[in-house]
Design a protein around this motif. Structure first.
Motif, mmCIF file in Angstrom:
data_model
loop_
_atom_site.group_PDB
_atom_site.id
_atom_site.type_symbol
_atom_site.label_atom_id
_atom_site.label_comp_id
_atom_site.label_asym_id
_atom_site.label_seq_id
_atom_site.Cartn_x
_atom_site.Cartn_y
_atom_site.Cartn_z
ATOM 1 N N ASP A 58 -3.401 -4.590 9.667
ATOM 2 C CA ASP A 58 -4.738 -4.863 10.190
ATOM 3 C C ASP A 58 -5.309 -6.133 9.566
ATOM 4 N N SER A 87 -3.144 -5.160 14.364
ATOM 5 C CA SER A 87 -4.536 -4.815 14.653
ATOM 6 C C SER A 87 -5.401 -5.983 14.183
ATOM 7 N N HIS A 119 -15.839 -6.250 15.629
ATOM 8 C CA HIS A 119 -15.928 -5.968 14.196
ATOM 9 C C HIS A 119 -17.384 -5.822 13.751
ATOM 10 N N ALA A 154 -15.076 -1.369 15.656
ATOM 11 C CA ALA A 154 -15.053 -1.133 14.208
ATOM 12 C C ALA A 154 -16.483 -1.179 13.689
ATOM 13 N N GLN A 174 -12.500 2.281 14.518
ATOM 14 C CA GLN A 174 -12.228 2.054 13.091
ATOM 15 C C GLN A 174 -13.521 2.312 12.325
ATOM 16 N N SER A 176 -15.279 4.131 8.365
ATOM 17 C CA SER A 176 -15.041 4.146 6.921
ATOM 18 C C SER A 176 -15.316 5.524 6.326
ATOM 19 N N LEU A 200 -8.750 4.720 12.969
ATOM 20 C CA LEU A 200 -8.300 4.143 11.700
ATOM 21 C C LEU A 200 -9.447 4.263 10.708
ATOM 22 N N ASN A 202 -11.015 3.105 7.068
ATOM 23 C CA ASN A 202 -10.918 2.098 6.004
ATOM 24 C C ASN A 202 -11.860 2.470 4.849
#
Ligand code: SF4
Ligand code: SF4
Length: 356
Positions: A58, A87, A119, A154, A174, A176, A200, A202
């Motif tokens: 990523d 990614s 993002h 994300a 994505q 956290s 995903l 993070n």
């Protein structure tokens, strides 16, 4: 290494994946000096992860992650493009900007990314991203043209993830979470509307702060207990790759510390606010309570300068609102029963004490 389905994409991803922030080189404020890797070192670290079974890498557009995107493109060419899943992401919210960003990323990578995320979507950009002609429309168009394979969002915000989970243009999310900031993951586990998307996760090391307090296997194992496709870990050395990937995640059985046990570890260093960042609290004055509490924790856990700088942004205004707030609606929804107004006063005092 074990593999999991990435939602409905048809892809199978390694359950531990490679975050490329630590392989960048350049003047990026979040980058500790020891991650200042040149190209050959960066490729060696990525190769090591690949050899350990990692197939998902990523990154983000130059300059968001410095030159990491370019290095990842070179790695893909070396290792064999079809053997890894790339990614990528960019912090552009309008459709035109996002379209051009993806074209730039393709040039930087020298190939087409598999996943591309909008993002760092936050509330102030949400309508632009999701609205007509916004970044998600651009990603849908790019997907139809074969310039990306799958589109994603994300963000660090639960409400935006949930909106993404219900949007047919979105294939992958994505978000956290970690041992301390587990509230959002707990909510995602309970919400079935997330199940059709790849996910995903993070920040499992909390910006590198938690590995000094908990074994990395515990941190990664904790995140793998949730219905996620892969746990993204920032890796800058072969030793870090070994620590993150060189163990059998199914054996032996891990003991995952409860939230209370995590707090009791942190209590040896400071008085943590028992906030798990579930994001259920809402302030009518716009104070982002969970982010304030996060900066407070990070201040004591070692990111003092950075955390204090962020805490200073608007804290006196928030504290003033709390003094005048009678209804305190934020308290009604907090499962931890935190005395939010009092904690905000405490944080305001802290920023005054440490202000330079
Ligand atoms: S007590 Fe403070 S944080 Fe809570 S709703 Fe009122 S002003 Fe917002
Ligand atoms: S203050 Fe309470 S409601 Fe708000 S994020 Fe933290 S735990 Fe959740």
């Amino acid at each position: 290494m074990y593999y999991r389905k990435l939602g409905n994409t048809g892809l199978e991803v390694s359950e531990i994946s490679f975050g490329t922030i630590p392989i960048l080189q350049g003047n990026i404020p979040v980058l500790p000096a020891y991650f200042n890797l040149d190209e050959s070192e960066a490729l060696a670290v990525m190769t090591h992860a690949f050899q350990m079974g990692c197939n998902l890498f990523d990154t983000a557009i130059v300059p968001e992650y410095g030159d990491a995107e370019i290095k990842l493109g070179k790695f893909a060419a070396c290792v064999g493009r079809e053997r890894i899943i790339i990614s990528d992401k960019a912090r552009f919210f309008g459709g035109g900007e996002m379209y051009r960003a993806v074209e730039t990323s393709c040039e930087n990578l020298g190939t087409v990314p598999d996943l591309y995320f909008v993002h760092q979507v936050d509330a102030s950009h949400e309508e632009e991203v999701f609205g007509r002609g916004g970044a998600l429309d651009a990603l849908a168009e790019l997907k139809a043209e074969g310039k990306i394979r799958f589109a994603g969002v994300a963000t660090h915000y639960y409400d935006i993830l949930l909106r993404g989970a219900q949007d047919e243009r979105v294939d992958v999310l994505q978000g956290s979470g970690n041992l301390l900031e587990r509230g959002m993951l707990d909510r995602i586990r309970q919400e079935t509307r997330f199940r059709g998307k790849g996910f995903l996760v993070n920040k499992v090391y909390a910006a590198g702060l938690l590995p000094a307090r908990f074994p990395v296997r515990t941190l990664i194992g904790f995140a793998l207990e949730y219905p996620v496709s892969s746990v993204l870990v920032g890796l800058g050395t072969k030793e870090q790759v070994e620590a993150a990937m060189g163990w059998d995640t199914r054996n032996p059985k891990r003991a995952v510390p409860s939230f209370e046990e995590v707090l009791s570890v942190l209590e040896k260093e400071y008085a943590p606010i028992p906030c798990d960042r579930c994001q259920r609290c809402v302030c009518p004055y716009g104070t982002e309570i969970h982010t304030l509490f996060r900066q407070y924790q990070y201040f004591y856990l070692g990111k003092d300068y950075w955390a204090l700088k962020k805490l200073g942004l608007g804290i006196s205004e928030s504290a003033r609102h709390c003094q005048e707030c009678v209804a305190m609606p934020c308290m009604d929804t907090c499962p931890q029963k935190i005395r939010i107004a009092q904690e905000i006063q405490k944080i305001e005092k802290l920023t005054r004490e440490y202000a330079v």
